[in-house]
Scaffold this active site. Sequence first.
Site, PDB file in Angstrom:
ATOM      1  CB  SER A 135      -0.768  -0.029   1.226  1.00  0.00           C
ATOM      2  OG  SER A 135      -1.602   1.230   1.273  1.00  0.00           O
ATOM      3  CE  LYS A 161      -4.925  -0.118   0.041  1.00  0.00           C
ATOM      4  NZ  LYS A 161      -5.346  -0.926   1.691  1.00  0.00           N
ATOM      5  CE  LYS A 163      -4.242   3.721   2.302  1.00  0.00           C
ATOM      6  NZ  LYS A 163      -5.391   3.356   2.519  1.00  0.00           N
ATOM      7  CG  ASP A 188      -7.810   2.382   0.653  1.00  0.00           C
ATOM      8  OD1 ASP A 188      -8.751   3.057   0.466  1.00  0.00           O
ATOM      9  OD2 ASP A 188      -6.935   2.428   1.682  1.00  0.00           O
ATOM     10  CD  GLU A 213      -8.903  -0.616   0.665  1.00  0.00           C
ATOM     11  OE1 GLU A 213      -7.440  -0.988  -0.193  1.00  0.00           O
ATOM     12  OE2 GLU A 213      -8.421  -0.999   2.205  1.00  0.00           O
ATOM     13  CG  ASP A 238     -10.485  -0.563   5.005  1.00  0.00           C
ATOM     14  OD1 ASP A 238     -10.963  -0.915   6.588  1.00  0.00           O
ATOM     15  OD2 ASP A 238      -9.140  -0.317   5.251  1.00  0.00           O
ATOM     16  CE  LYS A 262      -7.318  -2.143   6.626  1.00  0.00           C
ATOM     17  NZ  LYS A 262      -7.372  -0.370   6.809  1.00  0.00           N
ATOM     18  N   GLY A 290      -3.753  -3.981   6.289  1.00  0.00           N
ATOM     19  CA  GLY A 290      -2.696  -3.509   7.480  1.00  0.00           C
ATOM     20  C   GLY A 290      -3.337  -2.210   7.750  1.00  0.00           C
TER      21      GLY A 290
HETATM   22  O1  OSB Z   1      -7.069   2.315   4.423  1.00  0.00           O
HETATM   23  O2  OSB Z   1      -5.820   0.164   4.307  1.00  0.00           O
HETATM   24  C1  OSB Z   1      -6.086   1.368   5.369  1.00  0.00           C
HETATM   25  C2  OSB Z   1      -2.917   2.206   6.828  1.00  0.00           C
HETATM   26  C3  OSB Z   1      -3.747   2.966   7.854  1.00  0.00           C
HETATM   27  C4  OSB Z   1      -4.806   3.066   8.161  1.00  0.00           C
HETATM   28  C5  OSB Z   1      -5.926   3.128   6.706  1.00  0.00           C
HETATM   29  C6  OSB Z   1      -4.616   2.255   6.025  1.00  0.00           C
HETATM   30  C7  OSB Z   1      -3.579   1.106   5.850  1.00  0.00           C
HETATM   31  C8  OSB Z   1      -2.984   1.262   4.778  1.00  0.00           C
HETATM   32  C9  OSB Z   1      -1.488   0.404   4.908  1.00  0.00           C
HETATM   33  O3  OSB Z   1      -3.300   0.533   3.892  1.00  0.00           O
HETATM   34  C10 OSB Z   1      -1.352  -0.909   5.072  1.00  0.00           C
HETATM   35  C11 OSB Z   1      -0.120  -1.304   5.560  1.00  0.00           C
HETATM   36  O4  OSB Z   1      -0.209  -1.791   7.023  1.00  0.00           O
HETATM   37  O5  OSB Z   1       0.550  -1.554   4.921  1.00  0.00           O
HETATM   38 MG    MG Z   2      -8.300   1.687   3.079  1.00  0.00          MG
END
Ligand code: OSB
Ligand code: MG
Length: 375
Positions: A135, A161, A163, A188, A213, A238, A262, A290
């Site tokens: 991510s 992925k 953001k 995401d 996402e 999510d 999660k 994560g």
């Molecule tokens: O939306 O998946 C998410 C991290 C913090 C809060 C929300 C998200 C995330 C990540 C990180 O996308 C994923 C990772 O731990 O590498």
């Molecule tokens: Mg997410």
Amino acid sequence: MKIESITLRELHMPLVHFFETSFGRTTERRVLLVEMQVDGITGWGECVAGEHPYYSEESIETAWYALHEELGPAMLGCTLESGREVPARLLRVRGHRMAKAALENAVWDAESQLKRVPLWKLLGGSRNDIACGVSLGIQDSPEQLLEKVETELAAGYQRIKVKCKPGWDLDILRRIRQRWPGILLSCDANSAYTLKDSEHLKRFDEFNLLMIEQPLWNDDFYFHAALQKQLKTRICLDEAIHHARSAQAAIELGSCGIINIKVGRVGGFSEAVAVHDVALRNNIPVWCGGMLESGIGRSHNVALSTLPGFSLPGDVSASARYWKEDVIEPDVVVSQNGTIKTSNEPGRGYAVKRELIERLTIRKKTMQKAAAVQI
Ligand code: OSB
Ligand code: MG
């Protein structure tokens, strides 16, 4: 299994690289660990709540409160057969799912050690290695993001992925696709759009994304269903999936084609397995999300990802992507094929670096059941 004592700890761990989402930038993780003494051994759990209540209502502070005042006392002195029995003990407290998960997962962790089985087998896992993605947060420039994509693909990761948010979406997706037409790519939004953006979101279809996402509100599946009807790209939920019941509702409404699980967000391993089972019954692929976990939470995510429905690469990446030094050994490592191998050792399969944890601890509280007063 008798719960003899519970120690809460807050650790401060600086991230190797900042992580930015549509709701802000994180440079240092405040990590809340639960250390539980059970029949003379130690079970570990991690509360994945954020520093601020931006991703969800919970934060490290609300979790500390809930664990210290309500959830910890409800567990102390309990005798249990299995981690599966924990949710019923904590039912009276509404919400606080990430706090609950930290306790429940510590019990499963202890149980797997006491039963001398790998945690992943105890959870019902059936694969020896898991598929990994990354991510990638919002960067200071598109060029920096492209550089990161290149690095992670070279490291073997199976899915990228990124953001996204208004202003950081179509252009970066186009640039990634131009350079890497065939990779598994997703984005995401962490709820950065509304239904007013549906025409804009339809344009994401041209990038052949594996999924988009959580484009809309964190607590919604009704309007996601309306949006999904207009998109070719599958929506992955999510934030909106809190338990097996919401997974069922989202699937029946047609709000998503994929679910991110999660373990903290759904309140612990029992509920994570239940969400997985609902998805599997309905042919909805799942993957493990994560929350920038330390090695404790990461090793638990590795275990969960071995369940049969986890058919897409998760956000479970190598320790070194997050930390200079992780709190477990060995580090979680990802192979050149983008996989993590599970261990056949009893328990989580990674040892805990106690001294390092002690050094990083900035707050610590041990709870024990008060002895009955003799009169
Ligand atoms: O939306 O998946 C998410 C991290 C913090 C809060 C929300 C998200 C995330 C990540 C990180 O996308 C994923 C990772 O731990 O590498
Ligand atoms: Mg997410």
